[in-house]
Scaffold this active site. Structure first.
Site, short mmCIF file in Angstrom:
data_model
loop_
_atom_site.label_atom_id
_atom_site.label_comp_id
_atom_site.label_asym_id
_atom_site.label_seq_id
_atom_site.Cartn_x
_atom_site.Cartn_y
_atom_site.Cartn_z
CG ASP A 92 -1.91 1.01 1.25
OD1 ASP A 92 -2.54 1.16 0.21
OD2 ASP A 92 -2.08 1.68 2.26
CB THR B 157 -1.82 6.45 -2.11
OG1 THR B 157 -1.69 5.03 -2.09
CG2 THR B 157 -3.03 6.84 -1.31
CB THR B 158 1.03 3.69 -5.72
OG1 THR B 158 0.74 2.98 -4.52
CG2 THR B 158 2.42 3.34 -6.18
P1 ADP Z 1 -2.72 2.91 -6.18
O1 ADP Z 1 -2.11 3.11 -4.84
O2 ADP Z 1 -2.34 4.01 -7.12
O3 ADP Z 1 -4.18 2.67 -6.12
P2 ADP Z 1 -2.45 0.12 -6.88
O4 ADP Z 1 -1.29 -0.72 -6.56
O5 ADP Z 1 -3.72 -0.10 -6.16
O6 ADP Z 1 -2.00 1.63 -6.76
O7 ADP Z 1 -2.70 -0.03 -8.45
C1 ADP Z 1 -3.77 0.59 -9.07
C2 ADP Z 1 -3.64 0.49 -10.57
O8 ADP Z 1 -3.67 -0.87 -11.00
C3 ADP Z 1 -4.79 1.19 -11.24
O9 ADP Z 1 -4.30 1.98 -12.29
C4 ADP Z 1 -5.63 0.04 -11.75
O10 ADP Z 1 -6.41 0.39 -12.87
C5 ADP Z 1 -4.56 -0.96 -12.10
N1 ADP Z 1 -5.07 -2.34 -12.24
C6 ADP Z 1 -5.78 -3.08 -11.38
N2 ADP Z 1 -6.05 -4.30 -11.89
C7 ADP Z 1 -5.48 -4.35 -13.11
C8 ADP Z 1 -5.39 -5.33 -14.16
N3 ADP Z 1 -5.93 -6.53 -14.03
N4 ADP Z 1 -4.72 -4.99 -15.28
C9 ADP Z 1 -4.15 -3.78 -15.43
N5 ADP Z 1 -4.20 -2.83 -14.48
C10 ADP Z 1 -4.85 -3.10 -13.35
#
Ligand code: ADP
Ligand code: MG
Length: 529
Positions: free
Chosen positions: A58, A91-92
């Site tokens: 996270d 957040t990332t």
């Molecule tokens: P953040 O802290 O920014 O929310 P995450 O590690 O939760 O970071 O990653 C979020 C990103 O991952 C988003 O851009 C989301 O659309 C993307 N994402 C989630 N599942 C998939 C998938 N199956 N394929 C491609 N991208 C994905």
């Protein structure tokens, strides 16, 4: 150099040199969370001073736990925290976007483009994105709402647990949804979270109402009451302590007894008043005199004492009761209603479960160890945040970087309407947005440039191409809407706006005083395979 002693350890850095150092700090910090983005993101093992460990991917948790002194790095962490506070997710992405915007800005500055031109270009680009996002967003359906909640858990825990937690988050968001002056509000802080070590992660559940680790005053009563009335007292039902400055000369033991008798008589009257109101349950912030046990038991009233004020507030919202300071103030209209009040023993702890038709909910996080429970808690917070966002603003955009690529394409066309150097800044902004699909691919072990080119080609080729991106889990180019990889519009909008504002603030600083230190990746963050 000043002779003020605290400034001895600081140096003054001016102009370009300051900016270069600040940008390096931002890039160093973003590299600490870069590998956590998306479903293939790696976990990080965090170590604290006491050697305690935590495994998480996270972004905001990692950054907030880092001991960072650098002013710009701190500002970036603040961007991530703000994103967490306002949008609960993304957040990332917000940190990565800020660093990329800065890196691209630096490239232009090196070519003698003044930071103020870059700032103007970035501001125009943001404005354009905000307008474009409205057109890229689509309305929610029940199915997509569930999918968006699951997307927020990508890369965290196992698939089955993701589905379970997403489902629980949706239940909780429905329980706390309310209408305020014609506006739908869904406040995730209305969901209380309690933890229980032991059991499976999928045993975690949402209870409509409140669950508190509390024993009733008397365990003699039936364990369950259905469809009853509850009174909430922001005080106690006990002997009043006579003021400290009051001295009573007791010559005769009988006088003391009489005092006690009189007090007790008053307390009994209070209980009688409660009985007359027909309540089934009472909860007080302060104590309830032990001498009143039997009277409550005889009347079949379940009494709970020393309930925290914050819990009383949640109880009030859940039951519709109004908090009063003392029993004497209580009237029938102050009472609340519940569908079931019960006492349950679990893991050696007695829990009071008060179920209501809405207004509040409790999530009971379970897992085999404290660490697992903590991860369940964090996942639930993300999923609940997303679910609540969607109740308040039911709009989605395509995930997986599809929206970022679509915005970048539109920005490049928009840039052509500008003459001169601002055009270059808008193009640099467009390039920065593509950092999201690129890092998602990179973390999945794919060639970022290849993937980006394929996504752009698909978006140009297909009708409504803006929803196409690479599905990391399905390992194929896909329509993100159909694949269910969707995110709340508010999260994407906030990540873009927050990171642009942060980048602009850094570009505006051209003269800073700072303590002697170099930009480094925060200590205590290790990659975990
Ligand atoms: P953040 O802290 O920014 O929310 P995450 O590690 O939760 O970071 O990653 C979020 C990103 O991952 C988003 O851009 C989301 O659309 C993307 N994402 C989630 N599942 C998939 C998938 N199956 N394929 C491609 N991208 C994905
Ligand atoms: Mg996320």
């Amino acid at each position: 150099m000043s002779d003020v002693s605290f400034l001895k350890e600081t140096s003054r850095t001016a102009g370009r040199d300051a900016l270069r150092k600040n940008i390096n700090a931002a890039i160093a910090l973003s590299s600490a969370v870069r590998s956590t983005l998306g479903p293939s993101g790696q976990d990080k093992l965090l170590l604290d001073d006491q050697g305690r460990t935590m495994v998480t991917n996270d972004g905001v948790t990692i950054l907030e736990s880092a001991r960072v002194e650098h002013p710009i790095a701190k500002m970036l962490i603040q961007t991530s925290s703000t994103q967490d506070y306002i949008a609960r997710d993304g957040t990332t992405s917000a940190v990565l976007l800020t660093a990329e915007l800065l890196q691209n800005a630096w490239r232009l500055i090196e070519q003698d483009i003044h930071p103020s031109v870059v700032i103007r270009g970035y501001a125009s680009a943001l404005k354009h994105c905000q307008t474009e996002l409205v057109g890229l967003a689509f309305d929610i359906t029940k199915e997509l709402m569930e999918k968006a909640t699951i997307t927020s858990l990508a890369g965290k825990t196992h698939k089955a647990v993701q589905h379970h937690i997403a489902h629980q988050a949706l239940l909780a968001s429905t329980a706390v949804k309310e209408s305020q002056a014609g506006e739908v509000k869904c406040d995730p802080t209305r969901v209380k979270v309690i933890t229980q070590t032991g059991g499976k992660m999928t045993d975690s559940e949402v209870v409509n109402g409140l669950v508190l680790p509390k024993k009733p005053l008397s365990p003699k009563l039936a364990k369950k009451v259905q469809n009853g009335a509850i009174a909430l007292i922001d005080g106690g039902i006990e002997h009043e302590s006579h003021g400290l400055d009051m001295k009573i000369q007791v010559d005769n033991i009988g006088v003391f007894e009489q005092f006690r008798k009189h007090d007790l008589q008053q307390l009994h009257e209070k209980v009688d008043a409660l009985i007359a109101l027909g309540i089934n349950v009472i909860a007080c912030r302060e104590g309830i005199d032990d001498a009143l046990h039997s009277r409550f038991v005889d009347a079949g009233i379940h009494a709970y004492r020393r309930v925290a004020r914050s819990d009383l507030d949640v109880l009030a919202r859940a039951t519709g009761a109004r908090l009063v300071h003392q029993v004497e103030d209580l009237t029938a209209s102050d009472l609340g209603q519940f569908s079931q009040s019960s006492s349950v023993q679990e893991g050696g702890v007695t829990h009071w479960i008060l179920e209501t038709s809405g207004g509040a909910a409790t999530f009971v996080a379970r897992g085999s160890t404290d660490d697992v429970v903590a991860e369940v808690e964090r996942c639930f917070a993300d999923a609940l945040g997303v679910a609540c966002q969607l109740v308040e603003e039911p709009s989605l955009v395509a995930g997986g970087g599809a929206t970022h690529v679509a915005l970048a394409r539109s920005l490049r066309r928009y840039a052509e309407t500008f003459s001169g150097r601002e055009q270059l800044a808008i193009d640099a902004y467009a390039d920065a947005l593509e950092v999201i699909p690129r890092i998602l691919a990179e973390n999945a072990g794919l060639d970022p440039l290849d993937i980006l080119l394929q996504v752009v080609a698909h978006q140009i080729e297909k009708e409504h191409g803006e929803v196409y991106a690479f599905d990391i889990e399905g390992k194929t180019l896909a329509n993100m809407k159909e694949a269910g990889i969707v995110e709340p519009l508010r999260i994407t909008r906030q990540a873009i706006a927050g990171s642009t504002q942060a980048a602009i603030s850094v570009l505006r600083i051209d003269d800073i005083l700072w303590a002697k230190q170099e930009a480094v990746i925060p200590e205590g963050i290790l990659d975990e395979d």
